[in-house]
Design an enzyme around this catalytic site. Structure first.
Site, PDB file in Angstrom:
ATOM      1  N   GLU A 105       0.786  -1.235   0.000  1.00 38.79           N
ATOM      2  CA  GLU A 105       0.000   0.000   0.000  1.00 38.79           C
ATOM      3  C   GLU A 105       0.819   1.287   0.000  1.00 38.79           C
ATOM      4  OE1 GLU A 105      -3.530   0.320  -0.043  1.00 38.79           O
ATOM      5  OE2 GLU A 105      -3.256  -1.749  -0.703  1.00 38.79           O
ATOM      6  N   SER A 492     -58.972 -23.039  23.533  1.00 36.99           N
ATOM      7  CA  SER A 492     -59.002 -23.861  24.745  1.00 36.99           C
ATOM      8  C   SER A 492     -57.759 -23.722  25.610  1.00 36.99           C
ATOM      9  CB  SER A 492     -59.189 -25.334  24.364  1.00 36.99           C
ATOM     10  OG  SER A 492     -60.460 -25.522  23.766  1.00 36.99           O
TER      11      SER A 492
END
Length: 818
Positions: A105, A492
């Site tokens: 880089e 129920s």
């Protein structure tokens, strides 16, 4: 024509003088313009200097780091972040890794003062020769300036700011300090920021354990993280790796022999076990909402909080897979709906490229579901070739048998019989039976995304700690948390609340109720006539038989006997906050509740009578290790047979008050009532509507629930250590169709979850309070039975509620409701 003496060519002299004046004027004007431009540039330059951010703040580099979420066992279960990063000190970064980044880089990093002028000239020359931007000239320092202090906009003003800041950074920070920021700040693909997380993501290693081959591969990523991703494009990653190694040789960091050895070193691409946020998404979202409200977005997403939760990671995984499997089973019973869409031959490439980009794995995952496209059909073998991204496999007859007889066509185009036809271009969902090898050879099974939804909530009944939560089939498509937000009729599954209120009112499991047709005024022209699910009326039955078989008419008569208001207050006592219908339909679950509400109410029975507050977070610690909050589970008293249990419980809770933020345990019903209800619901599992839960092979109590037209299916159940509730239904209410009852749609999900979630958890009986009594009764009459009586059973009672007469006595002292 005569010329005056001394005059040669007056016309030409005049022309020459005019040209000089124009040139002089242009020169002066150009100079003025240049001077004004210079002044403008200097003004703009000094304006920029005044607007630039302070470089000094980089000396105290505190980048956004991941906030981690841990389960109850300390395992990592989730993350919150804006940038996924783990900061590592520069002295822990291997020297050769630093050299690899520098070589690739910014070769002159240690020589320049922020700007590499020679590099700029070199890059400009190469770009001019190639007639395109082939090489950049930004230094590592400039990259840090852009990343930390500027926006990524592509403007000359940004480049100028970047250069100025780079010079300032070099004056105030050492090279190591700049590298420390760079190596932790840089994006390296696959959602990873910084070298430490990249090392984990690609190689399942800490950064200090990387070899040279892996270091060079990481250093090749900044140029184009997606293009050179070793996960997606390993060959390109190796090409870039080779470039980095040769750059290291040229800079004298390694020898050619070291570079060649690294090039020939196999690179194993494997990640540390990633957090599966998909299976934990609804739980994590609840935690996120809670903590964001308390601490704010910045602190939650950037400050690296350690968040400890009540989640049991294995239970959460079991819950997720149980819901997915259960919903697919419900959906497949309704049949194959056909391909999602049809593509032309020209459209297949783009479609597969889009799918390929979404697969962040070197191979397809066994059991996972993907969208694929049919590329070829072999009617003779009853199989089709399916392409998923850049992977290809076979779907044979066996693995699509659930869809029934399908019409296989070899031509493209939308067929007339869409639902029963597969042909090239058909986009379908497939699950992976056998993963691919070298992107070929996958064995697929035909799949289908369910249209129904489900919710599952599981919690510790003793503390309220939520162990697992699923709020729907796919969080990415719907963030609506049905476990906590969806209010649906429980059917129920509400009956145990009615029965518990009746037990507290003096009834017992042996109380007889007449199961016969009844009608009630409803305020309408026609009277309301409750019906049993099976349309069968059994005559006098005990409360136990009524709950075991979920007999509707009996439940209505029990509610009528105790009073609707009594039942409503009882429901509130158990923690139900939603409005409850003030009429007899309440007995059949006509009031909408969330799965969290109903499951929490059942937890009262499981805990021995305590209402606990559900909670998710146990502790939060900041990045410096300071405890921001801590929650302790509520203590539950130990009961004895000689002490008034409810009074003792209240006293203990009063003496052990937790902090305001801590969960609380409030005694709301007696341990005796809680046990009687547990015992009754054990019968539901052993011989009633919840028999699928028997597969656990341990004591289980629970209750099914199914609403009219099977629009909602429920199963709520528990063992001593865990209570869980499951709901199944469509968001837009409609029938679940065949197999859509609570016992068929919800109970299998609950059972699969509990089987896996309780693996390794000891089998424990429900504790019996000391003053519960047991007596032999005749279940047909509700009376006491003598030893050896045919059909007699042992029943449990709260003292004073047991029958006092035997079969054959002249009078019946037992209760009976007509």
């Amino acid at each position: 024509m005569e010329l005056y003496k001394g005059q040669t060519n007056p016309g030409r002299r005049i022309k020459k003088s005019s040209g000089n004046n124009i040139f002089r004027a242009a020169l002066i004007s150009g100079g003025v313009i240049a001077f004004l431009a210079f002044l403008s540039f200097m003004g703009y330059f000094f304006f920029l200097l005044g607007t630039l951010p302070k470089v000094d703040r980089l000396a105290d580099y505190r980048p956004p780091i991941v906030s981690q979420v841990f389960g109850a066992d300390g395992s990592l279960v989730g993350e919150f972040y804006l940038e996924r990063r783990t900061v590592v000190p520069v002295d822990k970064v291997p020297k050769k890794l630093i050299q690899a980044f520098v070589a690739a880089e910014d070769a002159n990093f240690y020589q320049h003062k922020g700007i590499d002028y020679l590099g700029i000239v070199r890059a400009a020359f190469k770009n001019l020769i190639s007639m395109r931007k082939k090489e950049g000239a930004s230094t590592i320092t400039q990259q840090v300036a852009k990343s930390m202090l500027l926006t990524p906009e592509k403007k000359y003003s940004r480049k100028l700011k970047e250069a100025i800041l780079a010079k300032r950074m070099e004056e105030r920070l050492s090279k190591d300090e700049i590298l420390y920021i760079y190596l932790n700040q840089i994006y390296l693909g696959a959602g990873s920021y910084g070298v430490q997380l990249a090392a984990e993501t690609y190689f399942a290693k800490n950064v200090e354990n990387l070899n040279l081959a892996e270091m060079a591969m990481l250093a090749g990523l900044p140029k184009a993280p997606n293009t050179y991703s070793p996960i997606k494009h390993l060959e390109k990653a190796k090409e870039r790796q080779s470039y980095v190694l040769e750059r290291m040789v040229k800079e004298g960091y390694i020898t050619q022999a070291e570079a060649d050895h690294a090039k020939n070193t196999p690179v194993l691409i494997r990640s540390l076990k990633k957090v599966n946020s998909e299976q934990s998404a609804y739980f994590l979202e609840q935690v996120r909402i809670q903590l964001e409200e308390k601490y704010g977005e910045d602190r939650l997403y950037k400050e690296g909080l350690k968040i400890y939760t009540t989640m049991n990671a294995e239970m959460q995984k079991a819950a997720y897979e149980g819901v997915v499997n259960g919903l697919k089973a419900v959906d497949k019973r309704q049949g194959f709906r056909g391909p999602i869409k049809y593509l032309s031959e020209a459209e297949i490439g783009d479609f597969c490229k889009h799918v390929e980009d979404s697969i962040d794995l070197p191979s397809l995952k066994e059991g996972a579901t993907y969208q694929g496209v049919v590329t070829a059909v072999n009617p003779g073998k009853s199989e089709v070739t399916v392409r998923v991204g850049d992977r290809t496999g076979i779907l044979n007859r066996k693995n699509m048998a659930w869809a029934g007889k399908l019409n296989l066509l070899a031509t493209y185009g939308k067929p007339e019989r869409k639902g029963k036809t597969l042909n090239p271009g058909s986009v379908i969902e497939v699950s992976v039976v056998t993963p691919d090898v070298n992107k070929n050879g996958t064995i697929f099974a035909l799949d289908q995304e369910p249209e129904a939804q489900a919710a599952l909530i599981a919690m510790d009944p003793q503390t309220g700690g939520v162990r697992a939560m699923i709020g729907g089939y796919d969080f990415k498509k719907s963030q609506f948390n049905r476990a906590m937000q969806a209010k649906r009729n429980p059917g129920s599954a509400f009956k145990p609340i009615i029965y518990a209120a009746a037990i507290d009112k003096g009834m017992s499991p042996a109380t007889l109720i007449d199961d016969s047709p009844a009608e009630y005024e409803s305020g309408k022209e026609q009277a309301w006539k409750p019906k049993n699910y099976d349309n069968i009326y059994r005559g006098p039955v005990t409360m136990r038989e009524a709950l075991t078989n979920s007999i509707n008419v009996v439940s209505v008569k029990i509610l009528e006997s105790i009073g609707v208001n009594t039942a409503i207050e009882y429901g509130k006592k158990l923690g139900i906050s939603s409005p409850l219908a003030a009429n007899l339909t309440l007995a059949l679950g006509s009031s909408s509740l969330t799965p969290m509400e109903l499951t929490s109410a059942y937890a009262v029975f499981a805990s021995g009578g305590f209402r606990v507050t559900p909670y998710f977070v146990t502790k939060v610690v900041d990045r410096e290790g300071n405890i921001l909050e801590e929650t302790s589970p509520p203590p539950l008293p130990v009961f004895s047979s000689t002490t008034s249990a409810l009074n003792l419980a209240m006293q203990d809770v009063k003496n052990n008050n937790s902090a305001a933020s801590s969960p609380t345990a409030v005694p709301v019903i007696s341990p005796e009532t809680a046990y009687i209800m547990t015992n009754l619901m054990q019968s539901v599992v052993t011989s009633g509507t919840g028999q699928r839960a028997r597969a656990l092979g341990r004591p289980v109590a629970g209750k099914t629930g199914t609403t009219n037209d099977m629009k909602d299916a429920w199963f709520i159940g528990y063992v001593p250590q865990l209570v869980a509730g499951v709901w199944v239904g469509y968001d837009q209410e409609r029938s679940l169709g065949a197999g859509g009852s609570g016992g068929q749609a919800a109970a299998p999900i609950w059972t699969e979850f509990m089987q896996r979630g309780l693996a390794g958890v000891s089998v424990t009986n429900f504790p019996v309070p000391g003053n519960v009594t047991f007596a032999l009764i005749n279940p047909r009459t509700g009376r006491l039975a003598r030893e050896g009586s045919e059909g007699s059973v042992t029943e449990c009672f709260i003292p004073g509620t047991e029958p006092t007469s035997y079969d054959g006595d002249a009078t019946n002292a037992g209760d009976e409701i007509n």
